[in-house]
Design a protein around this motif. Structure first.
Motif, mmCIF file in Angstrom:
data_model
loop_
_atom_site.group_PDB
_atom_site.id
_atom_site.type_symbol
_atom_site.label_atom_id
_atom_site.label_comp_id
_atom_site.label_asym_id
_atom_site.label_seq_id
_atom_site.Cartn_x
_atom_site.Cartn_y
_atom_site.Cartn_z
ATOM 1 N N ALA A 35 0.795 -1.294 -0.029
ATOM 2 C CA ALA A 35 -0.059 -0.085 -0.062
ATOM 3 C C ALA A 35 0.805 1.342 -0.016
ATOM 4 O O ALA A 35 0.496 2.248 -0.237
ATOM 5 C CB ALA A 35 -0.956 -0.080 1.136
ATOM 6 N N THR A 36 2.126 1.238 0.301
ATOM 7 C CA THR A 36 3.067 2.316 0.291
ATOM 8 C C THR A 36 3.502 2.718 -0.795
ATOM 9 O O THR A 36 4.184 3.802 -1.159
ATOM 10 C CB THR A 36 4.165 2.142 1.448
ATOM 11 O OG1 THR A 36 4.891 1.200 0.831
ATOM 12 C CG2 THR A 36 3.386 1.590 2.802
ATOM 13 N N ASN A 37 3.320 1.870 -1.944
ATOM 14 C CA ASN A 37 4.137 1.991 -3.033
ATOM 15 C C ASN A 37 3.367 2.025 -4.135
ATOM 16 O O ASN A 37 3.569 1.733 -5.481
ATOM 17 C CB ASN A 37 5.262 0.857 -3.461
ATOM 18 C CG ASN A 37 6.190 1.488 -4.366
ATOM 19 O OD1 ASN A 37 6.637 2.252 -4.385
ATOM 20 N ND2 ASN A 37 6.811 0.310 -5.274
ATOM 21 N N ARG A 38 1.904 2.452 -3.999
ATOM 22 C CA ARG A 38 1.058 2.437 -5.249
ATOM 23 C C ARG A 38 0.809 3.823 -5.637
ATOM 24 O O ARG A 38 0.638 4.696 -4.609
ATOM 25 C CB ARG A 38 -0.212 1.593 -4.691
ATOM 26 C CG ARG A 38 -0.419 0.115 -4.480
ATOM 27 C CD ARG A 38 -1.456 0.004 -3.855
ATOM 28 N NE ARG A 38 -2.654 -0.246 -4.846
ATOM 29 C CZ ARG A 38 -3.095 -1.352 -5.498
ATOM 30 N NH1 ARG A 38 -2.282 -2.260 -5.728
ATOM 31 N NH2 ARG A 38 -4.046 -1.372 -6.483
ATOM 32 N N PRO A 39 0.643 4.141 -6.813
ATOM 33 C CA PRO A 39 0.515 5.547 -7.137
ATOM 34 C C PRO A 39 -0.909 6.034 -6.631
ATOM 35 O O PRO A 39 -1.997 5.277 -6.767
ATOM 36 C CB PRO A 39 0.587 5.325 -8.751
ATOM 37 C CG PRO A 39 0.201 4.138 -9.154
ATOM 38 C CD PRO A 39 0.765 3.300 -8.001
ATOM 39 N N ILE B 21 -2.518 -5.488 7.049
ATOM 40 C CA ILE B 21 -1.780 -6.422 7.518
ATOM 41 C C ILE B 21 -0.399 -5.870 8.262
ATOM 42 O O ILE B 21 0.250 -6.767 8.676
ATOM 43 C CB ILE B 21 -1.021 -7.300 6.103
ATOM 44 C CG1 ILE B 21 -2.321 -7.864 5.502
ATOM 45 C CG2 ILE B 21 -0.485 -8.672 6.862
ATOM 46 C CD1 ILE B 21 -3.333 -8.509 6.131
ATOM 47 N N GLY B 22 -0.159 -4.613 8.173
ATOM 48 C CA GLY B 22 0.893 -4.000 8.982
ATOM 49 C C GLY B 22 2.084 -4.055 7.826
ATOM 50 O O GLY B 22 2.105 -4.560 7.121
ATOM 51 N N HIS B 23 3.136 -3.255 8.124
ATOM 52 C CA HIS B 23 4.222 -2.812 7.417
ATOM 53 C C HIS B 23 4.137 -2.519 6.084
ATOM 54 O O HIS B 23 4.803 -2.583 5.286
ATOM 55 C CB HIS B 23 5.404 -4.372 7.331
ATOM 56 C CG HIS B 23 5.906 -4.698 8.719
ATOM 57 N ND1 HIS B 23 6.772 -4.367 9.073
ATOM 58 C CD2 HIS B 23 5.055 -5.504 9.535
ATOM 59 C CE1 HIS B 23 7.034 -4.913 10.468
ATOM 60 N NE2 HIS B 23 5.986 -5.867 10.728
ATOM 61 N N GLY B 24 2.891 -1.657 6.054
ATOM 62 C CA GLY B 24 2.542 -1.086 4.603
ATOM 63 C C GLY B 24 1.891 -2.060 3.845
ATOM 64 O O GLY B 24 1.643 -1.764 2.511
ATOM 65 N N VAL B 25 1.576 -3.068 4.173
ATOM 66 C CA VAL B 25 0.970 -4.226 3.321
ATOM 67 C C VAL B 25 -0.629 -4.209 3.601
ATOM 68 O O VAL B 25 -0.939 -4.226 4.617
ATOM 69 C CB VAL B 25 1.245 -5.713 3.616
ATOM 70 C CG1 VAL B 25 0.869 -6.649 2.893
ATOM 71 C CG2 VAL B 25 2.926 -5.444 3.489
ATOM 72 N N MET B 26 -1.336 -4.354 2.420
ATOM 73 C CA MET B 26 -2.851 -4.388 2.578
ATOM 74 C C MET B 26 -3.088 -5.686 1.986
ATOM 75 O O MET B 26 -2.572 -6.206 1.083
ATOM 76 C CB MET B 26 -3.650 -3.394 1.837
ATOM 77 C CG MET B 26 -3.306 -2.022 2.542
ATOM 78 S SD MET B 26 -4.271 -1.911 4.050
ATOM 79 C CE MET B 26 -5.843 -1.841 3.368
#
Length: 445
Positions: free
Chosen positions: A113-117, A279-284
């Motif tokens: 989720a942290t690296n999606r435009p 999910i945490g750590h920037g993960v969805m």
């Protein structure tokens, strides 16, 4: 339906998680994002696998299958299969592949989720709430292109205007070749135009799993009164391999209820709606917590797709249908009808401008005002409001807020006017005027 679920939803930019692998949109999103090394360490990988496994066991619509997926990634992690993956997007992609390999669910997805435009107003498609074109073809043939099923608050008035323009048609062509999904309430409303008026009939149901249990609830959808009726009018539904989720539901409902002929390709095969989970750590993860059920078949199209009655390449579906209707074949609707008769509305839905004013008025507060949402809003929905709050905090209050247009995803777009510049923002509310999402603000061009 509870706002905790995003039922059969693909086309919203913040929820674009249910694209079939063949559609290319999922891989395009990944490839358009610059690769980066995130130095994902062993502790983070362990935590991600553990949390994802817990969520699958708690929420996946089929408990046994959810357990199978959780066990597979847990075993892979224990065997060292993930030890060399230090890039977060690569790890998310590998988890998606491993889970789909044992769970065979095309809605299921893990993503960084942290690296999606971030979606922008400029990237939103034209049209209104998923309705792209409406045409009256020679011979009394009505044509409707629906690329998505936005929430009913936006979709129903747009569809009513579209179908009013097709009143008196002797046949209908309903084009969902580019339809990636949407709200099942909007799907059932379109189907309602094709069923006889009178006693409501069951169109579909969504069965939801209660998180952490093996109990289930059922949300049925019935036909509704419509301003005009096309009951008994021959209908043709055009499909492609990219037709997915709610787009497939429409084709499946039309086929099983014997309301129309399906022309084109087998659809993508995704029938399990769900919700985004952090999910945490920037993960969805998008975890299917529901399944569609037809009152006719007791089943759905998951994994198989909707099989056409007339199987032809998607590019030939329109021409094939026109020939079947004894009309000159045309490969594209533009060739058959140069000008669409559908014009998106020029006034906003109630509440959008007022909500923007409220969001700006509260932007200086430490936390967003969650009373702007329904009390049962999902964690992902609350995160969307929190992200909106952060984006608005550094901005001043605009001098004026002016309606720009609706868009194809069901957002109302506005121009935010400042003394020396303007910004664009798109807002989506539910039928109760509660906040769902906001895109932008972006610089206007």
């Amino acid at each position: 339906m509870s706002s905790r679920h995003h039922a059969l939803m693909m086309f919203l930019p913040l929820l674009a998680l249910s694209v079939p692998p063949s559609a290319g949109a999922q891989t395009a999103t990944a490839s358009a994002t610059p690769a980066r090394t995130s130095n994902l360490d062993a502790a983070a990988r362990t935590a991600i696998v553990a949390r994802l496994s817990t969520e699958l066991r708690s929420k996946y619509i089929y408990p046994v299958v959810g357990e199978k997926g959780a066990a597979a990634i847990t075993a892979a992690a224990a065997s060292g299969a993930y030890d060399r993956i230090v890039d977060l997007p690569a790890f998310a992609m590998r988890l998606t592949e491993d889970l789909r390999g044992v769970m065979a669910d095309k809605h299921l997805m893990v993503f960084d989720a942290t690296n999606r435009p971030a979606p922008s107003v400029a990237s939103m498609p034209a049209g209104e709430a998923g309705i792209v074109r409406v045409d009256r073809l020679p011979g009394g043939i009505g044509y409707l292109q629906i690329d998505g099923f936005a929430n009913p608050w936006a979709f129903k008035p747009a569809l009513d205007r579209a179908m009013a323009g097709l009143k008196g048609s002797h046949a209908l062509i309903l084009d969902v070749r580019g339809n990636g999904g949407g709200d099942p309430a909007s799907v059932s409303y379109l189907v309602s135009y094709l069923v006889p008026a009178g006693k409501p009939i069951g169109i579909s149901s969504i069965v939801w799993r209660k998180a952490g249990t093996t109990d289930f609830t059922r949300k049925p959808f019935f036909s509704e009164p419509t301003p005009v009726s096309f009951a008994g009018v021959p209908a043709y539904v055009l499909t492609s391999g990219d037709t997915f989720s709610g787009g497939e539901e429409f084709a499946y409902d039309m086929q099983t209820l014997k309301l129309g002929t399906i022309v084109g390709e087998a659809t993508g095969g995704g029938a399990n709606p769900g919700e985004r989970v952090s999910i945490g750590h920037g993960v969805m993860a998008f975890i299917p917590a529901g399944r569609a059920v037809s009152p006719v078949t007791g089943s759905n199209w998951e994994g198989r797709g909707v099989q056409p009655d007339l199987k032809v390449p998607a590019a030939d579906a329109l021409a094939t249908t026109l020939r079947r209707l004894s009309r000159p074949a045309a490969a594209t609707i533009e060739a058959a009808s140069p000008v669409s008769v559908f014009t998106p509305r020029t006034a906003p839905l109630n509440g959008g401008e007022a909500m923007l004013h409220r969001l700006f008025a509260g932007r200086a507060a430490p936390e967003p005002d969650y009373t702007l949402m329904k009390p049962d809003a999902s964690d992902a929905g609350r995160a969307a409001l929190a992200a909106t709050h952060r984006r608005l905090q550094p901005l001043g209050v605009p001098q004026a807020i002016r309606f720009r247009r609706p868009d194809g995803f069901g957002f109302d777009e506005f121009t935010l006017v400042y003394p020396d510049h303007t910004l664009l923002a798109g807002i989506m509310l539910d039928s109760d005027g509660k906040f769902i999402d906001l895109i932008g603000p972006d610089p206007s061009k």
